[in-house]
Write an enzyme that holds these catalytic residues in place. Sequence first.
Site, PDB file in Angstrom:
ATOM      1  N   GLY A  32       0.791  -1.234   0.000  1.00 25.57           N
ATOM      2  CA  GLY A  32       0.000   0.000   0.000  1.00 25.57           C
ATOM      3  C   GLY A  32       0.817   1.274   0.000  1.00 25.57           C
ATOM      4  O   GLY A  32       0.281   2.354   0.248  1.00 25.57           O
ATOM      5  N   SER A  33       2.113   1.183  -0.327  1.00 22.89           N
ATOM      6  CA  SER A  33       2.931   2.399  -0.244  1.00 22.89           C
ATOM      7  C   SER A  33       2.542   3.414  -1.326  1.00 22.89           C
ATOM      8  O   SER A  33       2.569   4.622  -1.076  1.00 22.89           O
ATOM      9  CB  SER A  33       4.422   2.062  -0.313  1.00 22.89           C
ATOM     10  OG  SER A  33       4.771   1.597  -1.593  1.00 22.89           O
ATOM     11  N   ASN A  34       2.159   2.942  -2.504  1.00 21.73           N
ATOM     12  CA  ASN A  34       1.719   3.888  -3.538  1.00 21.73           C
ATOM     13  C   ASN A  34       0.365   4.493  -3.190  1.00 21.73           C
ATOM     14  O   ASN A  34       0.132   5.681  -3.424  1.00 21.73           O
ATOM     15  CB  ASN A  34       1.658   3.195  -4.908  1.00 21.73           C
ATOM     16  CG  ASN A  34       3.022   3.094  -5.539  1.00 21.73           C
ATOM     17  OD1 ASN A  34       3.559   4.076  -6.051  1.00 21.73           O
ATOM     18  ND2 ASN A  34       3.626   1.913  -5.460  1.00 21.73           N
TER      19      ASN A  34
ATOM     20  N   LEU B  12      -6.514  -9.098 -13.173  1.00 23.65           N
ATOM     21  CA  LEU B  12      -7.044  -8.347 -14.319  1.00 23.65           C
ATOM     22  C   LEU B  12      -8.429  -7.855 -13.939  1.00 23.65           C
ATOM     23  O   LEU B  12      -9.211  -8.608 -13.359  1.00 23.65           O
ATOM     24  CB  LEU B  12      -7.194  -9.270 -15.519  1.00 23.65           C
ATOM     25  CG  LEU B  12      -6.041  -9.435 -16.498  1.00 23.65           C
ATOM     26  CD1 LEU B  12      -6.503 -10.258 -17.695  1.00 23.65           C
ATOM     27  CD2 LEU B  12      -5.502  -8.101 -16.968  1.00 23.65           C
TER      28      LEU B  12
ATOM     29  N   ASN C  86      -2.508   2.713 -14.141  1.00 24.49           N
ATOM     30  CA  ASN C  86      -1.726   1.699 -13.415  1.00 24.49           C
ATOM     31  C   ASN C  86      -0.258   2.082 -13.423  1.00 24.49           C
ATOM     32  O   ASN C  86       0.192   2.807 -14.306  1.00 24.49           O
ATOM     33  CB  ASN C  86      -1.895   0.325 -14.096  1.00 24.49           C
ATOM     34  CG  ASN C  86      -1.180  -0.788 -13.335  1.00 24.49           C
ATOM     35  OD1 ASN C  86      -1.204  -0.830 -12.108  1.00 24.49           O
ATOM     36  ND2 ASN C  86      -0.520  -1.676 -14.051  1.00 24.49           N
TER      37      ASN C  86
ATOM     38  N   HIS D 124       3.641   0.337 -13.256  1.00 16.67           N
ATOM     39  CA  HIS D 124       4.396  -0.920 -13.363  1.00 16.67           C
ATOM     40  C   HIS D 124       5.865  -0.617 -13.065  1.00 16.67           C
ATOM     41  O   HIS D 124       6.405   0.362 -13.585  1.00 16.67           O
ATOM     42  CB  HIS D 124       4.235  -1.499 -14.778  1.00 16.67           C
ATOM     43  CG  HIS D 124       4.891  -2.830 -14.898  1.00 16.67           C
ATOM     44  ND1 HIS D 124       4.296  -3.997 -14.464  1.00 16.67           N
ATOM     45  CD2 HIS D 124       6.129  -3.179 -15.343  1.00 16.67           C
ATOM     46  CE1 HIS D 124       5.129  -5.003 -14.661  1.00 16.67           C
ATOM     47  NE2 HIS D 124       6.250  -4.538 -15.191  1.00 16.67           N
TER      48      HIS D 124
ATOM     49  N   ASP E  56      -0.545  -4.946 -18.627  1.00 12.17           N
ATOM     50  CA  ASP E  56       0.530  -4.010 -18.987  1.00 12.17           C
ATOM     51  C   ASP E  56       0.550  -3.569 -20.444  1.00 12.17           C
ATOM     52  O   ASP E  56       1.627  -3.372 -21.011  1.00 12.17           O
ATOM     53  CB  ASP E  56       1.912  -4.638 -18.660  1.00 12.17           C
ATOM     54  CG  ASP E  56       2.001  -5.070 -17.205  1.00 12.17           C
ATOM     55  OD1 ASP E  56       1.367  -4.419 -16.362  1.00 12.17           O
ATOM     56  OD2 ASP E  56       2.705  -6.051 -16.925  1.00 12.17           O
TER      57      ASP E  56
ATOM     58  N   GLU F 230       8.399   5.914  -7.744  1.00  8.89           N
ATOM     59  CA  GLU F 230       6.950   5.685  -7.929  1.00  8.89           C
ATOM     60  C   GLU F 230       6.151   6.679  -7.091  1.00  8.89           C
ATOM     61  O   GLU F 230       5.187   7.281  -7.571  1.00  8.89           O
ATOM     62  CB  GLU F 230       6.581   4.262  -7.508  1.00  8.89           C
ATOM     63  CG  GLU F 230       7.102   3.198  -8.441  1.00  8.89           C
ATOM     64  CD  GLU F 230       6.565   1.814  -8.106  1.00  8.89           C
ATOM     65  OE1 GLU F 230       6.391   1.031  -9.033  1.00  8.89           O
ATOM     66  OE2 GLU F 230       6.324   1.521  -6.926  1.00  8.89           O
TER      67      GLU F 230
HETATM   68  C1  GRF Z   1       4.597  -1.275  -7.012  1.00  8.71           C
HETATM   69  O1  GRF Z   1       5.943  -1.552  -7.217  1.00  8.71           O
HETATM   70  C2  GRF Z   1       3.884  -1.060  -8.320  1.00  8.71           C
HETATM   71  O2  GRF Z   1       4.725  -0.627  -9.332  1.00  8.71           O
HETATM   72  C3  GRF Z   1       3.378  -2.434  -8.662  1.00  8.71           C
HETATM   73  O3  GRF Z   1       3.098  -3.058  -7.437  1.00  8.71           O
HETATM   74  C4  GRF Z   1       3.862  -2.456  -6.407  1.00  8.71           C
HETATM   75  C5  GRF Z   1       2.900  -2.050  -5.337  1.00  8.71           C
HETATM   76  O4  GRF Z   1       3.564  -1.629  -4.191  1.00  8.71           O
HETATM   77  N1  GRF Z   1       2.274  -2.367  -9.584  1.00  8.71           N
HETATM   78  P1  GRF Z   1       2.777  -0.935  -2.989  1.00  8.71           P
HETATM   79  O5  GRF Z   1       1.746  -1.929  -2.522  1.00  8.71           O
HETATM   80  O6  GRF Z   1       2.160   0.300  -3.531  1.00  8.71           O
HETATM   81  O7  GRF Z   1       3.810  -0.664  -1.939  1.00  8.71           O
END
Ligand code: GRF
Length: 197
Positions: A17-19, A91, A106, A108, A149, A178
């Site tokens: 969940g860091s993003n 998906l 998304n 990647h 992707d 990211e």
């Molecule tokens: C990230 O590296 C993103 O690029 C990929 O999955 C990972 C998710 O990381 N799609 P987090 O859960 O957001 O830390």
Amino acid sequence: MPEHNHIIVAMFASGAGSNAEAIIEYSRRKDSVYKVEVILTNKEQAGIYSVANRLNIPIVHITDPQDASNILEMLQKKQVQVIALAGYMRLLPAEVVRAFDGRIINIHPSLLPDYGGQGMYGNNVHMAVFNDKKPYTGITIHLVDEQYDSGKMLCQSRISIIDCNSVENISEKVRKVEHEVYPLMLNQLCKTIYAQQ
Ligand code: GRF
């Protein structure tokens, strides 16, 4: 279209969940045009739950990731306009992709098309890059279509990993980028959608 002065975003996330955290933090800044109203996840034990609780965002467990009408119903209930995926390993059903055409984004953790496709996620990507002894890697932010992707690319950032001597080093370095770039791109997409309302 609902009449808000912001775009309503749903996050789909099933990992640490860091993003999601970076995106929600950004949404609380003045220059953000979006608000994250709900997080959907298909994992019971994911770190995303602690992010949701800490940042006070409702989180919903998707029991059947193929059940398009259930997902669409949850999104409609929150009047969601844009979907941001971050570490959602499934998906999305075709009906959901069609209903949100051009409004699903998304991230990647590689420079697609390199290290993309089914099975290429998280540390699998970084491990492959590490084993190939690449001097650089990167991130790709793209719109989502019905395959893994392959949707329209919105941006890529290249990251030097010459100084990285483990998969963990690469993963840390990539995550940092990211967290800087993803909220900005999501905000940009939402600005475009907002202007079309
Ligand atoms: C990230 O590296 C993103 O690029 C990929 O999955 C990972 C998710 O990381 N799609 P987090 O859960 O957001 O830390």
